[in-house]
Design an enzyme around this catalytic site. Sequence first.
Site, PDB file in Angstrom:
ATOM      1  N   GLY A  99     -12.191  -6.151  27.133  1.00  0.00           N
ATOM      2  CA  GLY A  99     -12.743  -6.176  28.499  1.00  0.00           C
ATOM      3  C   GLY A  99     -13.312  -4.825  28.884  1.00  0.00           C
ATOM      4  N   VAL A 158     -16.396  11.997  24.414  1.00  0.00           N
ATOM      5  CA  VAL A 158     -16.219  11.941  22.953  1.00  0.00           C
ATOM      6  C   VAL A 158     -17.449  12.537  22.269  1.00  0.00           C
ATOM      7  CG1 VAL A 158     -16.124  10.364  20.964  1.00  0.00           C
ATOM      8  CG2 VAL A 158     -14.629   9.969  22.936  1.00  0.00           C
ATOM      9  N   ARG A 168     -19.868  14.511  23.408  1.00  0.00           N
ATOM     10  CA  ARG A 168     -20.165  15.930  23.643  1.00  0.00           C
ATOM     11  C   ARG A 168     -19.102  16.853  23.052  1.00  0.00           C
ATOM     12  NH1 ARG A 168     -23.697  15.806  29.203  1.00  0.00           N
ATOM     13  NH2 ARG A 168     -25.442  14.808  28.144  1.00  0.00           N
ATOM     14  N   ARG A 172     -15.769  -9.369  22.148  1.00  0.00           N
ATOM     15  CA  ARG A 172     -14.542  -9.840  21.498  1.00  0.00           C
ATOM     16  C   ARG A 172     -14.995 -10.377  20.155  1.00  0.00           C
ATOM     17  NH1 ARG A 172     -12.832 -10.549  27.114  1.00  0.00           N
ATOM     18  NH2 ARG A 172     -11.030  -9.178  27.237  1.00  0.00           N
ATOM     19  N   SER A 173     -14.310  -9.989  19.095  1.00  0.00           N
ATOM     20  CA  SER A 173     -14.765 -10.340  17.750  1.00  0.00           C
ATOM     21  C   SER A 173     -13.721 -11.167  17.003  1.00  0.00           C
ATOM     22  CB  SER A 173     -15.067  -9.055  16.969  1.00  0.00           C
ATOM     23  OG  SER A 173     -15.230  -9.348  15.606  1.00  0.00           O
ATOM     24  N   ASP A 187      -4.929  -3.557  24.812  1.00  0.00           N
ATOM     25  CA  ASP A 187      -3.907  -3.704  23.760  1.00  0.00           C
ATOM     26  C   ASP A 187      -4.386  -4.560  22.593  1.00  0.00           C
ATOM     27  OD1 ASP A 187      -3.819  -5.982  25.302  1.00  0.00           O
ATOM     28  OD2 ASP A 187      -1.636  -6.136  25.305  1.00  0.00           O
ATOM     29  N   THR A 245      -8.604  -0.322  30.237  1.00  0.00           N
ATOM     30  CA  THR A 245      -8.413  -1.666  30.798  1.00  0.00           C
ATOM     31  C   THR A 245      -8.084  -1.560  32.277  1.00  0.00           C
ATOM     32  OG1 THR A 245      -6.905  -3.565  30.890  1.00  0.00           O
ATOM     33  CG2 THR A 245      -6.046  -1.606  29.831  1.00  0.00           C
ATOM     34  N   ASP A 277      -1.917  -2.475  31.639  1.00  0.00           N
ATOM     35  CA  ASP A 277      -0.757  -3.151  31.051  1.00  0.00           C
ATOM     36  C   ASP A 277      -0.321  -2.517  29.730  1.00  0.00           C
ATOM     37  OD1 ASP A 277      -3.024  -3.836  29.704  1.00  0.00           O
ATOM     38  OD2 ASP A 277      -2.635  -5.979  29.627  1.00  0.00           O
ATOM     39  N   GLY A 333      -1.662  -3.310  53.175  1.00  0.00           N
ATOM     40  CA  GLY A 333      -0.615  -3.804  54.080  1.00  0.00           C
ATOM     41  C   GLY A 333      -0.383  -5.293  53.956  1.00  0.00           C
ATOM     42  N   GLU A 342       1.285  -8.869  53.435  1.00  0.00           N
ATOM     43  CA  GLU A 342       2.598  -9.362  53.848  1.00  0.00           C
ATOM     44  C   GLU A 342       3.432  -9.763  52.633  1.00  0.00           C
ATOM     45  OE1 GLU A 342      -0.095  -9.704  55.787  1.00  0.00           O
ATOM     46  OE2 GLU A 342       0.823  -8.612  57.448  1.00  0.00           O
ATOM     47  N   GLU A 369      -3.677 -12.801  39.195  1.00  0.00           N
ATOM     48  CA  GLU A 369      -4.227 -14.001  38.539  1.00  0.00           C
ATOM     49  C   GLU A 369      -3.248 -14.620  37.538  1.00  0.00           C
ATOM     50  OE1 GLU A 369      -7.784 -13.230  36.227  1.00  0.00           O
ATOM     51  OE2 GLU A 369      -6.891 -11.504  35.235  1.00  0.00           O
ATOM     52  N   ARG A 420      -6.708 -19.945  53.891  1.00  0.00           N
ATOM     53  CA  ARG A 420      -7.894 -19.807  53.030  1.00  0.00           C
ATOM     54  C   ARG A 420      -7.507 -19.139  51.710  1.00  0.00           C
ATOM     55  NH1 ARG A 420      -9.454 -22.757  56.236  1.00  0.00           N
ATOM     56  NH2 ARG A 420     -11.263 -22.646  57.610  1.00  0.00           N
ATOM     57  N   HIS A 427     -14.859 -11.067  39.300  1.00  0.00           N
ATOM     58  CA  HIS A 427     -15.404  -9.986  38.467  1.00  0.00           C
ATOM     59  C   HIS A 427     -15.954  -8.778  39.224  1.00  0.00           C
ATOM     60  CE1 HIS A 427     -14.822 -12.809  35.221  1.00  0.00           C
ATOM     61  NE2 HIS A 427     -14.956 -11.773  34.415  1.00  0.00           N
TER      62      HIS A 427
HETATM   63  P1  ADP Z   1      -8.467  -5.958  25.030  1.00  0.00           P
HETATM   64  O1  ADP Z   1      -8.676  -4.870  24.028  1.00  0.00           O
HETATM   65  O2  ADP Z   1      -9.179  -5.689  26.322  1.00  0.00           O
HETATM   66  O3  ADP Z   1      -6.996  -6.309  25.176  1.00  0.00           O
HETATM   67  P2  ADP Z   1      -8.869  -8.372  23.407  1.00  0.00           P
HETATM   68  O4  ADP Z   1      -7.439  -8.780  23.461  1.00  0.00           O
HETATM   69  O5  ADP Z   1      -9.902  -9.426  23.557  1.00  0.00           O
HETATM   70  O6  ADP Z   1      -9.229  -7.256  24.471  1.00  0.00           O
HETATM   71  O7  ADP Z   1      -9.104  -7.642  21.987  1.00  0.00           O
HETATM   72  C1  ADP Z   1     -10.370  -7.127  21.641  1.00  0.00           C
HETATM   73  C2  ADP Z   1     -10.673  -7.388  20.194  1.00  0.00           C
HETATM   74  O8  ADP Z   1      -9.695  -6.740  19.358  1.00  0.00           O
HETATM   75  C3  ADP Z   1     -10.608  -8.848  19.753  1.00  0.00           C
HETATM   76  O9  ADP Z   1     -11.787  -9.545  20.045  1.00  0.00           O
HETATM   77  C4  ADP Z   1     -10.396  -8.714  18.260  1.00  0.00           C
HETATM   78  O10 ADP Z   1     -11.618  -8.466  17.602  1.00  0.00           O
HETATM   79  C5  ADP Z   1      -9.531  -7.469  18.151  1.00  0.00           C
HETATM   80  N1  ADP Z   1      -8.118  -7.849  17.994  1.00  0.00           N
HETATM   81  C6  ADP Z   1      -7.240  -8.255  18.934  1.00  0.00           C
HETATM   82  N2  ADP Z   1      -6.044  -8.554  18.419  1.00  0.00           N
HETATM   83  C7  ADP Z   1      -6.147  -8.352  17.089  1.00  0.00           C
HETATM   84  C8  ADP Z   1      -5.255  -8.491  15.977  1.00  0.00           C
HETATM   85  N3  ADP Z   1      -3.998  -8.904  16.144  1.00  0.00           N
HETATM   86  N4  ADP Z   1      -5.735  -8.196  14.728  1.00  0.00           N
HETATM   87  C9  ADP Z   1      -6.987  -7.764  14.566  1.00  0.00           C
HETATM   88  N5  ADP Z   1      -7.886  -7.619  15.563  1.00  0.00           N
HETATM   89  C10 ADP Z   1      -7.473  -7.900  16.816  1.00  0.00           C
END
Ligand code: ADP
Length: 323
Positions: A12, A24, A26, A73-74, A104, A127, A131, A187, A189, A224, A247, A253
Amino acid sequence: MIQKIAVLTSGGDAPGMNAAIRAVVRTAIFHGIEVMGVRYGYQGLIDDDIVPMESRDVANIIQMGGTMLKTARSKDFMTEEGRSKAAANLKKHGVDGLVVIGGDGSFRGACALYAEHQIPIIGIPGTIDKDISGTDYTIGFDTAVNTAIEAIDKIRDTAAAHDRLFIIEVMGRDAGYIALNSGIATGAESVLVPERITNVERVAAMIDYDQKRRKNVHIIVVAEGDDFGAEPLTHVLQHKFPAMEIRHTVLGHIQRGGSPTYYDRVQASRLGYHAVLALKDGMVQQMAGIVNNHIAFAPLDTVVKKHQPIDDDLLDMVKVLSS
Ligand code: ADP
């Protein structure tokens, strides 16, 4: 001796990531280290979307939200094969150190890459959810809370004008820091966080008590990831208090975007600066964090194992200050 490093943002996005990238790039150049920018996080490593970076490339970005390197995200990086491709590309470019700015999940990926290919990696916690354990600070949290505050203040104005109860959902995934801090600062409640089981009867009793003493404006901030959830809470309370105007608003976002606060710019710059010095000093698998306003390193594989605990004292304070 490190001669060339790469930097990427992953997971994120968070306001302040640009300040870290700038620092980084510079710091590395200042110390005679070449820098490559990886676009689209780990996916860019696999796809060889890796470009040389100069000092001028990071001009005029410190004030911008998002990340100039893009993020992604990969799924491919979750596989050994994907990580082998990533490592091969880094090797091809002669990169001997990597700075990963992310959450994380990104750190878990960094641990896997290090375990399999021994590429020295320094993680920077980026992030809005705050967390991550082992650091008091994560990039973007301060800006996100300030954005939430601005929105909740505006909602309070209209809540007061109409004697309404507002249930406001804020971000944070499974962490309650944005909710807790924006709730205290506006503030609220009640503040409902994922770290504690939501007691709807207690929330209802508070509203009932407030109505009896003619306190008609009520703001409930809900994270959330809360176990009960803002929308179900709205339905239950509307059922219990049919005469009340209730409401439900989801801030969404907007909390991710916007120009980073001074705090995020300064702290992100510090982390970027120290991440490069750490690689230069031979550190291999550490997170650069901030503890008691000092730079503090913690092994990446330990910080991914636990969440930062939520502060009971602050939760108790919400109850007292809204009484
Ligand atoms: P964030 O870093 O914000 O917590 P994500 O949890 O989506 O976001 O993680 C980002 C990217 O890190 C993932 O899309 C994935 O490519 C890689 N990743 C996350 N967990 C693992 C894992 N256990 N092993 C290898 N790559 C990971």
